[in-house]
Design a protein around this motif. Sequence first.
Motif, PDB file in Angstrom:
ATOM      1  N   ARG A 133      24.391 -43.990  38.339  1.00 33.23           N
ATOM      2  CA  ARG A 133      23.538 -44.848  39.152  1.00 33.23           C
ATOM      3  C   ARG A 133      22.207 -45.051  38.444  1.00 33.23           C
ATOM      4  NH1 ARG A 133      22.031 -41.994  43.623  1.00 33.23           N
ATOM      5  NH2 ARG A 133      22.713 -40.073  42.607  1.00 33.23           N
ATOM      6  N   GLY A 134      21.730 -46.287  38.432  1.00 30.50           N
ATOM      7  CA  GLY A 134      20.465 -46.544  37.762  1.00 30.50           C
ATOM      8  C   GLY A 134      19.762 -47.767  38.321  1.00 30.50           C
ATOM      9  N   ARG A 135      18.443 -47.796  38.160  1.00 26.43           N
ATOM     10  CA  ARG A 135      17.655 -48.937  38.653  1.00 26.43           C
ATOM     11  C   ARG A 135      17.886 -50.184  37.810  1.00 26.43           C
ATOM     12  NH1 ARG A 135      14.140 -44.499  39.321  1.00 26.43           N
ATOM     13  NH2 ARG A 135      13.621 -44.136  41.521  1.00 26.43           N
ATOM     14  N   THR A 136      18.067 -49.980  36.492  1.00 26.47           N
ATOM     15  CA  THR A 136      18.310 -51.117  35.601  1.00 26.47           C
ATOM     16  C   THR A 136      19.344 -50.732  34.563  1.00 26.47           C
ATOM     17  OG1 THR A 136      16.002 -51.835  35.838  1.00 26.47           O
ATOM     18  CG2 THR A 136      17.267 -52.807  34.041  1.00 26.47           C
ATOM     19  N   VAL A 137      20.286 -51.619  34.315  1.00 25.23           N
ATOM     20  CA  VAL A 137      21.280 -51.434  33.267  1.00 25.23           C
ATOM     21  C   VAL A 137      20.932 -52.385  32.118  1.00 25.23           C
ATOM     22  CG1 VAL A 137      23.719 -51.695  32.652  1.00 25.23           C
ATOM     23  CG2 VAL A 137      23.080 -50.728  34.876  1.00 25.23           C
ATOM     24  N   ILE A 138      20.963 -51.870  30.902  1.00 20.21           N
ATOM     25  CA  ILE A 138      20.679 -52.659  29.707  1.00 20.21           C
ATOM     26  C   ILE A 138      21.980 -52.856  28.927  1.00 20.21           C
ATOM     27  CG2 ILE A 138      19.325 -52.861  27.594  1.00 20.21           C
ATOM     28  CD1 ILE A 138      17.595 -52.731  30.093  1.00 20.21           C
ATOM     29  N   PRO A 158      19.694 -59.648  38.620  1.00 19.29           N
ATOM     30  CA  PRO A 158      19.145 -58.486  39.321  1.00 19.29           C
ATOM     31  C   PRO A 158      19.823 -57.170  38.893  1.00 19.29           C
ATOM     32  CG  PRO A 158      19.386 -60.296  40.846  1.00 19.29           C
ATOM     33  CD  PRO A 158      20.020 -60.737  39.566  1.00 19.29           C
ATOM     34  N   GLY A 159      19.020 -56.258  38.368  1.00 16.66           N
ATOM     35  CA  GLY A 159      19.515 -54.942  37.967  1.00 16.66           C
ATOM     36  C   GLY A 159      20.099 -54.885  36.576  1.00 16.66           C
ATOM     37  N   LEU A 160      20.167 -56.024  35.866  1.00 18.46           N
ATOM     38  CA  LEU A 160      20.790 -56.047  34.545  1.00 18.46           C
ATOM     39  C   LEU A 160      19.961 -56.889  33.584  1.00 18.46           C
ATOM     40  CD1 LEU A 160      23.325 -55.518  32.680  1.00 18.46           C
ATOM     41  CD2 LEU A 160      24.141 -57.749  33.461  1.00 18.46           C
ATOM     42  N   ILE A 161      19.742 -56.366  32.395  1.00 17.07           N
ATOM     43  CA  ILE A 161      19.101 -57.112  31.312  1.00 17.07           C
ATOM     44  C   ILE A 161      20.013 -57.025  30.093  1.00 17.07           C
ATOM     45  CG2 ILE A 161      17.127 -57.247  29.737  1.00 17.07           C
ATOM     46  CD1 ILE A 161      15.429 -56.064  31.981  1.00 17.07           C
ATOM     47  N   GLY A 162      20.297 -58.158  29.490  1.00 12.24           N
ATOM     48  CA  GLY A 162      21.095 -58.190  28.272  1.00 12.24           C
ATOM     49  C   GLY A 162      20.244 -58.579  27.083  1.00 12.24           C
ATOM     50  N   ILE A 163      20.535 -58.010  25.943  1.00 15.75           N
ATOM     51  CA  ILE A 163      19.815 -58.324  24.716  1.00 15.75           C
ATOM     52  C   ILE A 163      20.806 -58.318  23.557  1.00 15.75           C
ATOM     53  CG2 ILE A 163      19.176 -55.907  24.344  1.00 15.75           C
ATOM     54  CD1 ILE A 163      16.918 -58.897  23.455  1.00 15.75           C
TER      55      ILE A 163
END
Length: 519
Positions: A214-219, A354-359
């Motif tokens: 569980r996490g606030r943000t997934v990268i 929401p909750g996900l950032i991709g790079i």
Amino acid sequence: MLQALPDLSSSSQEEWDLIIIGGGITGAGILREAVRQGLRAILLEQNDFASGTSSRSSKLVHGGLRYLSSGQWRLTAHSVRERQALLRDAPGLVSPLGFAFPIYYGQKPGLGITRIGLGLYDAIAGKWCSRKLRWDEFDRSVPDLSTHELSGVLYFEDAQTDDARLVLRLIQEACAHGARAYNYAPVSGLIEQDGRVTGVRWQAGPQGEQGSLRGRTVINATGAWADRLGGGQAPKLRPLRGSHLLFSARRLPLPLAVSFLHPDDARPVVAYAWEGATLLGTTDLDHGEDLDREPHISPAEVDYLLRGAAHVWPGLKLGRADVISTYAGVRPVVDGGAANPSDESRESAMWQQPGLIGITGGKLTTFRLTALEVLAAVRGHKKTPPTQKILDELPALERPEACEPAVWQRLLGRFGPALPQLLALVQPGDFSRIGTSSTVWAELRYAARHEAVVHLDDLLLRRTRLGLVLADACRELMPRIREVCQPELGWDDRTWGNEEGAWYRRWHDRYSLPPRGQE
């Protein structure tokens, strides 16, 4: 120290600020900078750390002269400044590299325009070093160089590194400050609630253990695999393959690195001394193969690189028999629609939901800037310039008498604050080099004990680079490697035998020369 797979289940009981998927240079850089910003971060890698693009680069930390020539001023400026920062902060791991750049009559751009470009390169770095070499200088520095229709030879400076060791040091420092990182821990899916990503599901270990985090943000920092995870709209990627040949330093001796334009297509090719061998690369081709299949150089690429070598060093008559190993990597380049793969931008691209950032995309040299950009998006703040050193301060240790100064600098750079642990394991003879490589036995021993080695190729391709720079898959030295490493790994004879057999098969299939006519 890195975490072992059985510990991953305990991490499932905690809530994380960041869950980073991908253990290459981008994920490692984000993990390191996240800890600096006080975030609780965990990293999961589906295979081994740096096993994708980040152990298969040309090993250069550079601004990219060709980006300057194509008008990518911002990328060049950022890259040159980060190169200088890495030279300052990572001595022994990132080292200055002087280049000779031969210019032949009829080549475009010619000698005058190239000198102007190198002057701009120096101006961006704030360090004037480029110049035209005298005939006697390049004769000593670049022996056997073809002088037929040679207009002149220019000198400039960039830097080199061991890309996989840079990834490992970033991860190890992050873990020393409270992060966690796991290799061979593939993410099987995202967990969503009310339209927001709230965690990931993982499946790992020899028995296929399963769990969730569980996490606030997934990268999503999975590089060329970025569009597989789901969630958000990843940009269209254009996977490009870059392949390399390695020769013995005796067969292709290079006091200076050489950068030249290939006679077929005027693409830049480089050759330089690296880890006790000589590296020649790279190609730049669309990679249409399955990304889950380890990339391999094609016969056409072998011929292309050998033609380039013959153009610059015709007297050496380098051929297939001189190649000691090969490797290929896939670059996660964002598809800009360029007709020529080499014209695609190497800038990174980011996307969010929401909750996900991709790079994805980007360059090895600018990993820290990419990490800071992602973390600014996590916090919803404007990106700020870096203010801290890239790596931790080196410990104040006394060099053992048996350790040469050059070896000591190497160990400081590769292991940094973890060096005392390595020294605690040293046995007589461990500071001596392994065969013709630059690696010493102490590195191998420490990696086997403390660096989350799961398979023999982890040890020979990424913790060390012996599998690339020693001929014939290290076969001649394998009995001694086994003697040193098997007790540290805790493998029984059957396990070692299975791993050694798998290693030879993998090297033959992916790291040796392909048979002629095989595409």
